[in-house]
Design a protein around this motif. Sequence first.
Motif, PDB file in Angstrom:
ATOM      1  N   TRP A 153       0.881  -1.242   0.066  1.00  0.00           N
ATOM      2  CA  TRP A 153       0.072   0.097   0.135  1.00  0.00           C
ATOM      3  C   TRP A 153       0.908   1.399  -0.034  1.00  0.00           C
ATOM      4  O   TRP A 153       0.360   2.336   0.137  1.00  0.00           O
ATOM      5  CB  TRP A 153      -0.933   0.053   1.374  1.00  0.00           C
ATOM      6  N   THR A 154       2.059   1.258  -0.206  1.00  0.00           N
ATOM      7  CA  THR A 154       2.856   2.380  -0.273  1.00  0.00           C
ATOM      8  C   THR A 154       2.279   3.295  -1.539  1.00  0.00           C
ATOM      9  O   THR A 154       2.193   2.768  -2.390  1.00  0.00           O
ATOM     10  CB  THR A 154       4.556   1.869  -0.520  1.00  0.00           C
ATOM     11  N   PRO A 155       2.392   4.496  -1.053  1.00  0.00           N
ATOM     12  CA  PRO A 155       1.729   5.530  -2.254  1.00  0.00           C
ATOM     13  C   PRO A 155       2.398   5.413  -3.513  1.00  0.00           C
ATOM     14  O   PRO A 155       3.795   5.215  -3.557  1.00  0.00           O
ATOM     15  CB  PRO A 155       2.133   6.952  -1.503  1.00  0.00           C
ATOM     16  N   GLY A 156       1.943   5.286  -4.550  1.00  0.00           N
ATOM     17  CA  GLY A 156       2.457   5.083  -5.754  1.00  0.00           C
ATOM     18  C   GLY A 156       2.797   3.579  -6.300  1.00  0.00           C
ATOM     19  O   GLY A 156       3.370   3.528  -7.300  1.00  0.00           O
ATOM     20  N   ALA A 157       2.695   2.827  -5.485  1.00  0.00           N
ATOM     21  CA  ALA A 157       3.130   1.488  -5.718  1.00  0.00           C
ATOM     22  C   ALA A 157       1.697   0.618  -5.780  1.00  0.00           C
ATOM     23  O   ALA A 157       0.762   0.835  -5.358  1.00  0.00           O
ATOM     24  CB  ALA A 157       3.738   0.760  -4.442  1.00  0.00           C
ATOM     25  N   PHE A 158       1.842  -0.221  -7.082  1.00  0.00           N
ATOM     26  CA  PHE A 158       0.564  -0.973  -7.338  1.00  0.00           C
ATOM     27  C   PHE A 158       1.329  -2.581  -7.415  1.00  0.00           C
ATOM     28  O   PHE A 158       1.318  -3.199  -8.487  1.00  0.00           O
ATOM     29  CB  PHE A 158       0.116  -0.486  -8.528  1.00  0.00           C
ATOM     30  N   GLY A 159       1.743  -3.014  -6.231  1.00  0.00           N
ATOM     31  CA  GLY A 159       2.336  -4.341  -6.507  1.00  0.00           C
ATOM     32  C   GLY A 159       2.185  -5.248  -5.182  1.00  0.00           C
ATOM     33  O   GLY A 159       1.482  -4.944  -4.235  1.00  0.00           O
ATOM     34  N   CYS A 160       2.934  -6.277  -5.277  1.00  0.00           N
ATOM     35  CA  CYS A 160       2.878  -7.379  -3.997  1.00  0.00           C
ATOM     36  C   CYS A 160       4.286  -7.758  -3.752  1.00  0.00           C
ATOM     37  O   CYS A 160       4.810  -7.960  -4.645  1.00  0.00           O
ATOM     38  CB  CYS A 160       1.739  -8.526  -4.350  1.00  0.00           C
ATOM     39  N   ARG A 161       4.160  -7.930  -2.547  1.00  0.00           N
ATOM     40  CA  ARG A 161       5.796  -8.219  -1.878  1.00  0.00           C
ATOM     41  C   ARG A 161       5.660  -9.559  -0.994  1.00  0.00           C
ATOM     42  O   ARG A 161       4.522  -9.827  -0.513  1.00  0.00           O
ATOM     43  CB  ARG A 161       6.551  -7.223  -1.029  1.00  0.00           C
ATOM     44  N   ASN A 162       6.730 -10.151  -1.063  1.00  0.00           N
ATOM     45  CA  ASN A 162       6.929 -11.112  -0.155  1.00  0.00           C
ATOM     46  C   ASN A 162       8.159 -11.348   0.782  1.00  0.00           C
ATOM     47  O   ASN A 162       9.034 -12.398   0.712  1.00  0.00           O
ATOM     48  CB  ASN A 162       6.584 -12.617  -0.772  1.00  0.00           C
ATOM     49  N   ASP A 163       8.597 -10.043   1.029  1.00  0.00           N
ATOM     50  CA  ASP A 163       9.887 -10.091   1.754  1.00  0.00           C
ATOM     51  C   ASP A 163       9.751  -9.962   3.246  1.00  0.00           C
ATOM     52  O   ASP A 163      10.807  -9.765   4.066  1.00  0.00           O
ATOM     53  CB  ASP A 163      10.237  -8.488   1.479  1.00  0.00           C
ATOM     54  N   GLY A 164       8.355 -10.491   3.768  1.00  0.00           N
ATOM     55  CA  GLY A 164       8.462 -10.601   5.179  1.00  0.00           C
ATOM     56  C   GLY A 164       8.042  -9.404   6.182  1.00  0.00           C
ATOM     57  O   GLY A 164       8.001  -9.399   7.225  1.00  0.00           O
TER      58      GLY A 164
END
Length: 387
Positions: A153-164
């Motif tokens: 949900w970081t502003p300007g981000a449209f992605g998914c992470r799996n960094d824990g």
Amino acid sequence: LLIVTAVGHIGATDAPTKAPTKAPTKSPSDVPSSEPSSQPSSEPSSNPSLDPSSQPSEDPSSEPSSQPSEEPSSEPSSQPSSEPSSQPSEEPSSEPSSQPSSEPSSEPSSQPSSEPSSEPSSEPSATPSCTPSSMPTESPSKPPGVNLFYPDWTPGAFGCRNDGGEPDYMELDPTSWLSSTVDSCCQKFHGGYNYDKCMGRYPPDHDDCNIMLFYPDWEGVNEGCVHDGFEPYYMLQFAQYFLSNTREECCEKFYHWDYYGCTGTLPPVSGDYYPDYSTVTSYTCLNDMKMPNYMLDKQNQNWYLSKTLKKCCETHFNYDFNKCMGTQSTGTGKWYAKYNAGGCAQDCDGASPCGGVAQWVDTMSMYSSKRECCTAKFWWVTDCLTK
């Protein structure tokens, strides 16, 4: 009147003179003198003395003695010995040896070596180092185990992470917020026109992470591990156990009896022999790389696979070893019980008394003579010896 008496000859005196003569006699006396002479003789005696001298000689002998002295010398020799001593010295040498010792010392040295060892130690040190390494890592290490995908949900981000790094509220409700693949995460939280952007968002900056996690396909065909994002909810709740970063990890954990069938790979077993159980009477070993998958499993390879035909035959067909090896046995010449004939036969091919080459079960009881065989196996048969 002067009377002169002539002497016929002069001989040895009966006793030694009270004073020494001016010149030595031409031959030695029969009895040694009571005291040694004041001057040494010009040549050594032909036989050594029975007792050693009280003082050492002023000059060393040309050759070493055959036996070592009972006490050590007061000063060390100027040259080292050609072979090391059997016992170590009480004090260390002033300079290090040119070659390392074959065994480590019982205590560590007081000073560290000037250069590090070429090989690492087999065990960690008893105490940690006083100072840390010169430079820390540039970024924190990724948390161990399995990391699920969460929406960024970081502003300007449209992605998914799996960094824990998912927030606590997502971790507490994994079935609502976390996914096993980046695709399922993007579809769920960045669907529609942002889906393609979400799929492009991951990677670049986390290209060391997996874009999908594997789970055992127990509710499907159950032949291996899949990564389609449709795992049951309970697997998401216990992701550290049920989900794996790689197919190999998943297969090792949940399909270990068919590891290579699950992974779709083959082990390095080129040329290995395996027992052919395709027919009941095959009694042979093959090396055509067509062994069943269960023989390729890591836990079964040591039993089913052999490097040589002989080893395979000995392990799996020892009861018919010659047939497995493709050789013909001529027998041992010993005697064995032939129950269908009610007597004993000799282990050989040909006419009587040969009864054919003994089978594996017959070799369990073999005898050096027919009489021994009859006594042990057919004691009630009166004509066993004549059959």
